[in-house]
Design a protein around this motif. Structure first.
Motif, PDB file in Angstrom:
ATOM      1  N   UNK A  89      43.475  36.961  31.762  1.00 18.62           N
ATOM      2  CA  UNK A  89      42.439  37.354  32.725  1.00 18.62           C
ATOM      3  C   UNK A  89      42.973  37.266  34.156  1.00 18.62           C
ATOM      4  N   UNK A  90      43.556  36.137  34.483  1.00 12.28           N
ATOM      5  CA  UNK A  90      44.023  35.935  35.861  1.00 12.28           C
ATOM      6  C   UNK A  90      45.111  36.941  36.226  1.00 12.28           C
ATOM      7  N   UNK A  91      46.101  37.083  35.349  1.00  9.48           N
ATOM      8  CA  UNK A  91      47.194  38.013  35.646  1.00  9.48           C
ATOM      9  C   UNK A  91      46.708  39.457  35.683  1.00  9.48           C
ATOM     10  N   UNK A  92      45.780  39.801  34.787  1.00  7.02           N
ATOM     11  CA  UNK A  92      45.271  41.173  34.752  1.00  7.02           C
ATOM     12  C   UNK A  92      44.613  41.541  36.067  1.00  7.02           C
ATOM     13  N   UNK A  93      43.767  40.667  36.582  1.00  8.53           N
ATOM     14  CA  UNK A  93      43.067  40.962  37.833  1.00  8.53           C
ATOM     15  C   UNK A  93      44.054  41.053  38.993  1.00  8.53           C
ATOM     16  N   UNK A  94      44.946  40.092  39.110  1.00  6.86           N
ATOM     17  CA  UNK A  94      45.876  40.066  40.240  1.00  6.86           C
ATOM     18  C   UNK A  94      46.850  41.236  40.207  1.00  6.86           C
ATOM     19  N   UNK A  95      47.493  41.444  39.065  1.00  4.23           N
ATOM     20  CA  UNK A  95      48.530  42.483  38.984  1.00  4.23           C
ATOM     21  C   UNK A  95      47.944  43.891  39.089  1.00  4.23           C
ATOM     22  N   UNK A  96      46.817  44.110  38.434  1.00  2.00           N
ATOM     23  CA  UNK A  96      46.222  45.442  38.482  1.00  2.00           C
ATOM     24  C   UNK A  96      45.736  45.779  39.886  1.00  2.00           C
ATOM     25  N   UNK A  97      45.136  44.799  40.558  1.00 10.40           N
ATOM     26  CA  UNK A  97      44.676  45.027  41.927  1.00 10.40           C
ATOM     27  C   UNK A  97      45.844  45.349  42.844  1.00 10.40           C
ATOM     28  N   UNK A  98      46.946  44.617  42.701  1.00  8.86           N
ATOM     29  CA  UNK A  98      48.136  44.873  43.518  1.00  8.86           C
ATOM     30  C   UNK A  98      48.682  46.278  43.277  1.00  8.86           C
ATOM     31  N   UNK A  99      48.791  46.671  41.999  1.00  7.07           N
ATOM     32  CA  UNK A  99      49.325  47.993  41.680  1.00  7.07           C
ATOM     33  C   UNK A  99      48.413  49.097  42.198  1.00  7.07           C
ATOM     34  N   UNK A 100      47.096  48.903  42.042  1.00  4.53           N
ATOM     35  CA  UNK A 100      46.149  49.910  42.525  1.00  4.53           C
ATOM     36  C   UNK A 100      46.221  50.052  44.036  1.00  4.53           C
ATOM     37  N   UNK A 101      46.329  48.927  44.728  1.00  4.74           N
ATOM     38  CA  UNK A 101      46.460  48.980  46.183  1.00  4.74           C
ATOM     39  C   UNK A 101      47.722  49.697  46.618  1.00  4.74           C
ATOM     40  N   UNK A 102      48.829  49.447  45.903  1.00  5.00           N
ATOM     41  CA  UNK A 102      50.096  50.111  46.229  1.00  5.00           C
ATOM     42  C   UNK A 102      50.015  51.612  45.975  1.00  5.00           C
ATOM     43  N   UNK A 103      49.354  52.020  44.885  1.00  7.12           N
ATOM     44  CA  UNK A 103      49.202  53.447  44.594  1.00  7.12           C
ATOM     45  C   UNK A 103      48.373  54.135  45.666  1.00  7.12           C
ATOM     46  N   UNK A 104      47.301  53.477  46.112  1.00 12.31           N
ATOM     47  CA  UNK A 104      46.485  54.043  47.180  1.00 12.31           C
ATOM     48  C   UNK A 104      47.291  54.213  48.464  1.00 12.31           C
TER      49      UNK A 104
ATOM     50  N   UNK B 129      34.279  42.136  32.608  1.00 11.36           N
ATOM     51  CA  UNK B 129      34.414  41.233  33.749  1.00 11.36           C
ATOM     52  C   UNK B 129      35.719  41.466  34.499  1.00 11.36           C
ATOM     53  N   UNK B 130      36.790  41.768  33.772  1.00 13.43           N
ATOM     54  CA  UNK B 130      38.065  42.080  34.421  1.00 13.43           C
ATOM     55  C   UNK B 130      37.922  43.341  35.267  1.00 13.43           C
ATOM     56  N   UNK B 131      37.314  44.375  34.692  1.00 12.70           N
ATOM     57  CA  UNK B 131      37.138  45.640  35.422  1.00 12.70           C
ATOM     58  C   UNK B 131      36.305  45.432  36.686  1.00 12.70           C
ATOM     59  N   UNK B 132      35.237  44.649  36.569  1.00  9.44           N
ATOM     60  CA  UNK B 132      34.376  44.404  37.729  1.00  9.44           C
ATOM     61  C   UNK B 132      35.112  43.624  38.809  1.00  9.44           C
ATOM     62  N   UNK B 133      35.951  42.653  38.405  1.00  8.05           N
ATOM     63  CA  UNK B 133      36.695  41.854  39.377  1.00  8.05           C
ATOM     64  C   UNK B 133      37.718  42.705  40.122  1.00  8.05           C
ATOM     65  N   UNK B 134      38.376  43.615  39.415  1.00  3.42           N
ATOM     66  CA  UNK B 134      39.360  44.496  40.052  1.00  3.42           C
ATOM     67  C   UNK B 134      38.666  45.404  41.072  1.00  3.42           C
ATOM     68  N   UNK B 135      37.558  45.996  40.671  1.00  2.29           N
ATOM     69  CA  UNK B 135      36.827  46.888  41.574  1.00  2.29           C
ATOM     70  C   UNK B 135      36.343  46.143  42.808  1.00  2.29           C
ATOM     71  N   UNK B 136      35.858  44.932  42.614  1.00  3.65           N
ATOM     72  CA  UNK B 136      35.369  44.144  43.744  1.00  3.65           C
ATOM     73  C   UNK B 136      36.495  43.836  44.720  1.00  3.65           C
ATOM     74  N   UNK B 137      37.664  43.474  44.204  1.00  7.02           N
ATOM     75  CA  UNK B 137      38.799  43.169  45.080  1.00  7.02           C
ATOM     76  C   UNK B 137      39.260  44.409  45.838  1.00  7.02           C
ATOM     77  N   UNK B 138      39.156  45.555  45.208  1.00  3.60           N
ATOM     78  CA  UNK B 138      39.566  46.795  45.872  1.00  3.60           C
ATOM     79  C   UNK B 138      38.506  47.306  46.844  1.00  3.60           C
TER      80      UNK B 138
END
Length: 342
Positions: free
Chosen positions: A217-232, A253-262
């Protein structure tokens, strides 16, 4: 992107069905994963069949009968050797063309997307059929409530063609990453050369998928958010420019956390995990097909794709949505129909 398609096995398994033989309940599963039901294969139906059906749908959507390359992203190949993609190509009547698998677990579709884009950019192919297909229930321990409640089976596919960077359908920057030091967080311990070379007999449970959920959970949220930010950033987009966030459906919950961080609001987040569960590499193309058929994706929309999987692997990519004449699928409530009808 010139076409999309999806195929789900017809058998539906609800949370209540699982609760009959697992120490769980519909409320427990929904509150922790967001899942209410999933589609599972029947005996005799494996990944190549799912992939072929989705491939037929995507080719129909694109209005083309052939491609130059087939890529299958899967965690559940028909066999350790050979790859599943040549078998799928032959089933589609495309024998003789390039065909290979991509193995990046739930990030497999995005790794395949980058590979397909590279084939087109270098002139290896003019058109590529990219399929994410999983018979994940075949590697899940049915007695393990931590994993048995999460995963579903299915396949989604897209057709990619050569085109211009400023036209609808254009694939933008792809950002990919991995961390092999954490490979034991998501794995099937037995069956590969590592276990076989050890000379030790494997425990029967080691042939099933295993996951350390809290760490993931922790790695999924952090890594996915970082990659999405870099792609943007590479695409020159801001979060407010994104019309649709299409994340791998790992856990609500993972999907919601990523969207919130972005900073992407709920109304711009795509989701179908409640109805199909986590379908690993098939997750994103299944979601693209459904959203397009329901009119939630229209020509020119700016779309952000993001995923996280075993490896560990992660990735993100941008694309502008194309104008599609037809969306082809067997998904409940959709079927084959003009885009926007749902």
């Amino acid at each position: 992107m010139a076409g999309v398609g999806a195929w789900l096995p017809p058998r539906v398994v609800t949370n209540d069905d699982l609760a009959r033989h697992l120490d769980t309940s519909d409320e427990w599963i929904r509150s922790r994963t967001g899942i209410a039901r999933r589609h599972l294969v029947d005996p005799g139906t494996a990944t190549a069949i799912l992939a072929t059906e989705a491939g037929v749908m995507a080719l129909k959507s694109a209005g083309c009968g052939d491609v130059d390359s087939v890529i299958v992203a899967t965690t559940t190949p028909e066999r350790l050797c050979p790859a599943t993609a040549p078998q799928v190509a032959a089933r589609l009547g495309l024998a003789g063309i390039a065909a290979h698998d991509v193995s990046a677990v739930c990030t497999g579709f995005l790794y395949g997307l980058a590979t397909a884009a590279g084939q087109i950019a270098t002139g290896v192919a003019e058109r590529v059929l990219l399929i994410g297909a999983e018979a994940f229930s075949t590697i899940i321990n049915p007695a393990d409530r931590e994993t048995a409640v999460i995963f579903g089976d299915g396949a989604g596919a897209v057709v990619l063609r050569a085109g211009a960077a400023d036209e609808p359908g254009a694939v933008g920057p792809c950002v990919l990453g991995s961390d092999g030091d954490l490979s034991d967080l998501i794995m099937v311990p037995a069956g590969g050369s590592g276990q076989r070379a050890s000379g030790l007999a494997a425990h029967p449970d080691d042939y099933y998928f295993q996951m350390r959920g809290r760490d993931v959970y922790r790695h999924a949220v952090e890594r996915t958010t970082e990659a999405a930010g870099a792609a943007l950033e590479r695409a020159g987009w801001r979060a407010e420019d994104v019309d649709r966030l299409v994340p791998h459906q790992a856990n609500a919950r993972i999907c919601a956390a990523i969207a919130e961080r972005l900073g992407i609001p709920p109304e711009r987040q795509a989701s179908n995990i409640e109805r199909v569960g986590n379908t690993a590499a098939a997750s994103i193309p299944l979601l693209l097909t459904e959203d397009s058929a329901r009119g939630r994706l229209v020509r020119g929309d700016r779309v952000l794709l993001a995923a996280f999987g075993g490896g560990l692997t992660w990735g993100a990519a941008t694309l502008t949505w194309p104008e599609l004449g037809t969306v082809a699928s067997n998904m409940p409530g959709l079927g084959d129909q003009p885009v926007g009808v749902g």
